[in-house]
Design a protein around this motif. Structure first.
Motif, PDB file in Angstrom:
ATOM      1  N   GLN A 143       0.827  -1.208   0.000  1.00  8.80           N
ATOM      2  CA  GLN A 143       0.000   0.000   0.000  1.00  8.80           C
ATOM      3  C   GLN A 143       0.862   1.260   0.000  1.00  8.80           C
ATOM      4  OE1 GLN A 143      -1.980   0.679   4.021  1.00  8.80           O
ATOM      5  NE2 GLN A 143      -1.424  -1.475   4.203  1.00  8.80           N
ATOM      6  N   ARG A 244      -5.778   2.228   1.266  1.00  9.34           N
ATOM      7  CA  ARG A 244      -4.450   1.645   1.075  1.00  9.34           C
ATOM      8  C   ARG A 244      -3.744   2.194  -0.159  1.00  9.34           C
ATOM      9  NH1 ARG A 244      -5.452  -4.839   2.331  1.00  9.34           N
ATOM     10  NH2 ARG A 244      -6.224  -4.567   4.466  1.00  9.34           N
ATOM     11  N   THR A 246      -3.581   0.678  -3.214  1.00  4.37           N
ATOM     12  CA  THR A 246      -2.829  -0.489  -3.665  1.00  4.37           C
ATOM     13  C   THR A 246      -2.823  -0.559  -5.184  1.00  4.37           C
ATOM     14  OG1 THR A 246      -3.486  -1.706  -1.680  1.00  4.37           O
ATOM     15  CG2 THR A 246      -2.676  -3.004  -3.537  1.00  4.37           C
TER      16      THR A 246
END
Length: 348
Positions: A143, A244, A246
């Motif tokens: 992340q 996050r 990501t």
């Protein structure tokens, strides 16, 4: 690769280390990319994803690995270094690189059959799965919540996310920052309906931002670093403690099912390049500067906020993606509840 400024939003059809003109491609490839671009435009206008489903394509047989990438990210470093081509040459596999302006458009290219694998943020796969795109999550980066943020002009009276009530906020619909905006508003005690979303590509959003046509912009690196340094934009919130951010590696479902070893080779090479990049940020910035149209100092800012090291997609990762899907379902931004685990890579 399109070497114009990162505010450019065209889809490059680069098939090698040197730029390739769109007109030089064979008619079938031009048709595929035009269809993907047209569908991306329709998506930005709120049209259904099903427009692409009419395109029937022949899956790659592994002789050419077609990688969809964005102007910035780990794939760009891999492309610049050329190590993947060397690794796969012994297996008789060539690599073709195709650039897209953002994750939703890249996934349209995958849906159209023009791309085998690509890298996107955490939200585009949710919208893609909701639209019936057949893909699999094959890996992800750690992340990087500081790599996306909500920015306002430096002289704006807006001091915090709470001040966005009634304001016009630019974002790329279905991109990773879409989820950031939702979570930031919730955290500030606001609802998504309290703001006026303006769905714009990064190029159009930047233009609107600098012309004061929107009140705020939710954006990711390196566009974020660029607008901070070049336009003195002020951050009123980033992903820390909220999302996050990501980066996922995704592959067309048929390709993932039939070419698992080739994808493992790709992920292994990505991980090696990642680890080199983490320890050589100034060198990476200098290498990328002429490719992405930004100065090395700006890229260093973005690279310091980037995460490194390819990781497998485990149950916890899919649970996080399910949270995103459920959030957008509750907001009626996707039509029905998704089962994110259906997009798990079966060969993992």
């Amino acid at each position: 690769m399109d070497s114009r400024d990162t505010s450019g939003s065209s889809i490059s059809t680069d098939a090698s280390d040197t730029p390739a003109a769109f007109d030089s491609l064979d008619p079938r490839r031009r048709t595929l990319l035009k269809a993907a671009a047209a569908s991306a435009a329709a998506l930005a206008a709120g049209a259904p994803w099903s427009a692409q489903r009419a395109l029937a394509q022949t899956p790659s047989k592994g002789k050419t690995l077609r990688i969809g990438f964005q102007k910035y990210g780990n794939f760009v470093v891999l492309k610049a270094r050329g190590t993947l081509e060397k690794r796969l040459a012994a297996q008789g596999v060539s690599v073709q690189w195709l650039e897209f302006p953002a994750g939703p458009q890249l996934l349209e290219g995958l849906n159209a059959g023009a791309v085998d694998v690509g890298s996107v943020g955490e939200t585009p796969p949710i919208f893609a799965q909701a639209g019936g795109v057949e893909f699999a999550y094959i890996g992800h980066e750690p992340q990087a919540p500081k790599g996306e943020a909500i920015v306002v002009p430096h002289d704006s009276p807006i001091r915090s996310v709470k001040d966005l009530r009634g304001k016009k906020v630019a974002l790329n619909r279905g991109s990773n920052v879409h989820f950031l905006l939702v979570k930031a508003l919730q955290n500030a005690g606001l609802s998504y309906s309290d703001i006026q979303p303006a769905f714009l590509t990064p190029a159009d959003a930047r233009a609107a931002f600098v012309q004061n046509s929107v009140d705020a912009w939710v954006i990711w690196d390196p566009y974020l670093a660029a607008v901070e340094r070049q336009a003195n934009a002020r951050v009123i919130g980033n992903g820390e403690g909220l999302v996050r951010n990501t980066q996922y590696y995704v592959a067309a479902r048929k390709f993932a099912d039939t070419q698992p070893q080739l994808l493992r080779e790709l992920l292994a090479e990505l991980d090696q390049v990642d680890r080199w990049s983490r320890d050589n940020i100034p060198a990476v910035a200098s290498q990328l500067a002429p490719l992405v149209g930004l100065d090395a100092a700006t890229l260093e800012v973005a690279l310091q906020r980037t995460s490194y090291g390819v990781q497998p997609v485990d149950a916890a990762t899919l649970d996080y993606q399910q949270q995103i899907a459920d959030t957008f379902t509750s907001l009626k931004l996707i039509p029905k509840k998704l089962v994110v685990a259906d997009a798990k890579w079966r060969a993992a």
